[in-house]
Design an enzyme around this catalytic site. Sequence first.
Site, PDB file in Angstrom:
ATOM      1  N   GLU A   1      61.656  88.245  29.745  1.00  0.00           N
ATOM      2  CA  GLU A   1      63.066  87.882  29.575  1.00  0.00           C
ATOM      3  C   GLU A   1      63.251  86.372  29.487  1.00  0.00           C
ATOM      4  O   GLU A   1      64.105  85.892  28.740  1.00  0.00           O
ATOM      5  CB  GLU A   1      63.895  88.473  30.720  1.00  0.00           C
ATOM      6  CG  GLU A   1      63.938  89.992  30.664  1.00  0.00           C
ATOM      7  CD  GLU A   1      64.895  90.619  31.671  1.00  0.00           C
ATOM      8  OE1 GLU A   1      65.152  91.820  31.536  1.00  0.00           O
ATOM      9  OE2 GLU A   1      65.381  89.906  32.580  1.00  0.00           O
TER      10      GLU A   1
ATOM     11  N   LYS B   1      77.372  87.645  32.598  1.00  0.00           N
ATOM     12  CA  LYS B   1      77.734  88.536  31.500  1.00  0.00           C
ATOM     13  C   LYS B   1      79.148  88.255  30.971  1.00  0.00           C
ATOM     14  O   LYS B   1      79.948  87.579  31.631  1.00  0.00           O
ATOM     15  CB  LYS B   1      77.637  89.989  31.981  1.00  0.00           C
ATOM     16  CG  LYS B   1      76.216  90.435  32.334  1.00  0.00           C
ATOM     17  CD  LYS B   1      76.206  91.931  32.618  1.00  0.00           C
ATOM     18  CE  LYS B   1      74.827  92.437  32.944  1.00  0.00           C
ATOM     19  NZ  LYS B   1      74.807  93.900  33.083  1.00  0.00           N
TER      20      LYS B   1
ATOM     21  N   ASN C   1      79.254  94.381  35.222  1.00  0.00           N
ATOM     22  CA  ASN C   1      78.828  94.069  36.598  1.00  0.00           C
ATOM     23  C   ASN C   1      78.450  92.602  36.795  1.00  0.00           C
ATOM     24  O   ASN C   1      77.628  92.272  37.628  1.00  0.00           O
ATOM     25  CB  ASN C   1      77.719  95.017  37.048  1.00  0.00           C
ATOM     26  CG  ASN C   1      76.496  94.936  36.167  1.00  0.00           C
ATOM     27  OD1 ASN C   1      76.498  94.260  35.148  1.00  0.00           O
ATOM     28  ND2 ASN C   1      75.426  95.618  36.565  1.00  0.00           N
TER      29      ASN C   1
ATOM     30  N   TYR D   1      67.691  94.644  25.605  1.00  0.00           N
ATOM     31  CA  TYR D   1      67.807  95.832  26.462  1.00  0.00           C
ATOM     32  C   TYR D   1      67.049  97.027  25.883  1.00  0.00           C
ATOM     33  O   TYR D   1      67.404  98.179  26.179  1.00  0.00           O
ATOM     34  CB  TYR D   1      69.276  96.186  26.673  1.00  0.00           C
ATOM     35  CG  TYR D   1      69.964  95.352  27.762  1.00  0.00           C
ATOM     36  CD1 TYR D   1      69.547  95.429  29.093  1.00  0.00           C
ATOM     37  CD2 TYR D   1      71.034  94.526  27.469  1.00  0.00           C
ATOM     38  CE1 TYR D   1      70.177  94.702  30.093  1.00  0.00           C
ATOM     39  CE2 TYR D   1      71.681  93.784  28.466  1.00  0.00           C
ATOM     40  CZ  TYR D   1      71.235  93.885  29.776  1.00  0.00           C
ATOM     41  OH  TYR D   1      71.862  93.161  30.773  1.00  0.00           O
TER      42      TYR D   1
ATOM     43  N   HIS E   1      73.163  89.728  35.360  1.00  0.00           N
ATOM     44  CA  HIS E   1      71.894  90.437  35.147  1.00  0.00           C
ATOM     45  C   HIS E   1      70.774  89.620  35.785  1.00  0.00           C
ATOM     46  O   HIS E   1      70.859  88.391  35.845  1.00  0.00           O
ATOM     47  CB  HIS E   1      71.607  90.592  33.648  1.00  0.00           C
ATOM     48  CG  HIS E   1      70.209  91.036  33.359  1.00  0.00           C
ATOM     49  ND1 HIS E   1      69.828  92.352  33.439  1.00  0.00           N
ATOM     50  CD2 HIS E   1      69.088  90.330  33.046  1.00  0.00           C
ATOM     51  CE1 HIS E   1      68.526  92.436  33.167  1.00  0.00           C
ATOM     52  NE2 HIS E   1      68.066  91.226  32.920  1.00  0.00           N
TER      53      HIS E   1
HETATM   54  P1  CMP Z   1      71.675  95.113  34.186  1.00  0.00           P
HETATM   55  O1  CMP Z   1      71.111  94.569  35.453  1.00  0.00           O
HETATM   56  O2  CMP Z   1      72.108  94.133  33.157  1.00  0.00           O
HETATM   57  O3  CMP Z   1      70.613  96.103  33.533  1.00  0.00           O
HETATM   58  C1  CMP Z   1      70.991  97.135  32.651  1.00  0.00           C
HETATM   59  C2  CMP Z   1      72.459  97.371  32.660  1.00  0.00           C
HETATM   60  O4  CMP Z   1      72.864  98.614  32.199  1.00  0.00           O
HETATM   61  C3  CMP Z   1      72.984  97.324  34.081  1.00  0.00           C
HETATM   62  O5  CMP Z   1      72.937  96.007  34.558  1.00  0.00           O
HETATM   63  C4  CMP Z   1      74.355  97.918  33.919  1.00  0.00           C
HETATM   64  O6  CMP Z   1      75.353  96.974  33.565  1.00  0.00           O
HETATM   65  C5  CMP Z   1      74.134  98.860  32.765  1.00  0.00           C
HETATM   66  N1  CMP Z   1      74.180 100.240  33.237  1.00  0.00           N
HETATM   67  C6  CMP Z   1      73.303 100.850  34.044  1.00  0.00           C
HETATM   68  N2  CMP Z   1      73.698 102.124  34.278  1.00  0.00           N
HETATM   69  C7  CMP Z   1      74.849 102.295  33.600  1.00  0.00           C
HETATM   70  C8  CMP Z   1      75.733 103.377  33.437  1.00  0.00           C
HETATM   71  N3  CMP Z   1      75.502 104.555  34.041  1.00  0.00           N
HETATM   72  N4  CMP Z   1      76.826 103.193  32.670  1.00  0.00           N
HETATM   73  C9  CMP Z   1      77.051 102.003  32.058  1.00  0.00           C
HETATM   74  N5  CMP Z   1      76.220 100.929  32.160  1.00  0.00           N
HETATM   75  C10 CMP Z   1      75.151 101.079  32.944  1.00  0.00           C
END
Ligand code: CMP
Length: 134
Positions: free
Chosen positions: A126, A9, A112, A49, A115
């Site tokens: 995906e 990311k 984070n 998403y 993904h």
């Molecule tokens: P990802 O695995 O990319 O899938 C969806 C993403 O939404 C997740 O990782 C997080 O980065 C994001 N996400 C999920 N919950 C939250 C939250 N409470 N606040 C902000 N981002 C979130």
Amino acid sequence: MERTLAIIKPDAVAAKHTGNIIDIIENNDFNIVRMYKTKLSRDQAERFYAIHKGKSFFEELVCMMISGPIIVLALEKDGAIKAWRELMGDTNPANAAPGTIRNLYGISIGSNATHGSDSPATAVQELAFFFPDL
Ligand code: CMP
């Protein structure tokens, strides 16, 4: 062998963790089937998403994903979907096990580092989104 989609990311690309994350991927015996760097448009991020549309964090998620370049990878290994999710660690870096990618490189639940597809059906969707030729 199973395939899954991985994304490095914008937060991790900006922090120059790309090489370290690719090292971890290869050290864990994934084959990198395809890989490229790109920057998502708002429309692409919203479509990718779409399952999270309507959730409180959707706008934050889209803004983060279009904030800079990403690296997309098609990974292959026996049990690739589960293996990649285990290697990433918990979605929230604060809860990610020591040594996992999100523990090492994640900043917050929104930023984070990586993904990964969460099921075989999602992986098919995906992978087709980023690698229509596969
Ligand atoms: P990802 O695995 O990319 O899938 C969806 C993403 O939404 C997740 O990782 C997080 O980065 C994001 N996400 C999920 N919950 C939250 C939250 N409470 N606040 C902000 N981002 C979130």
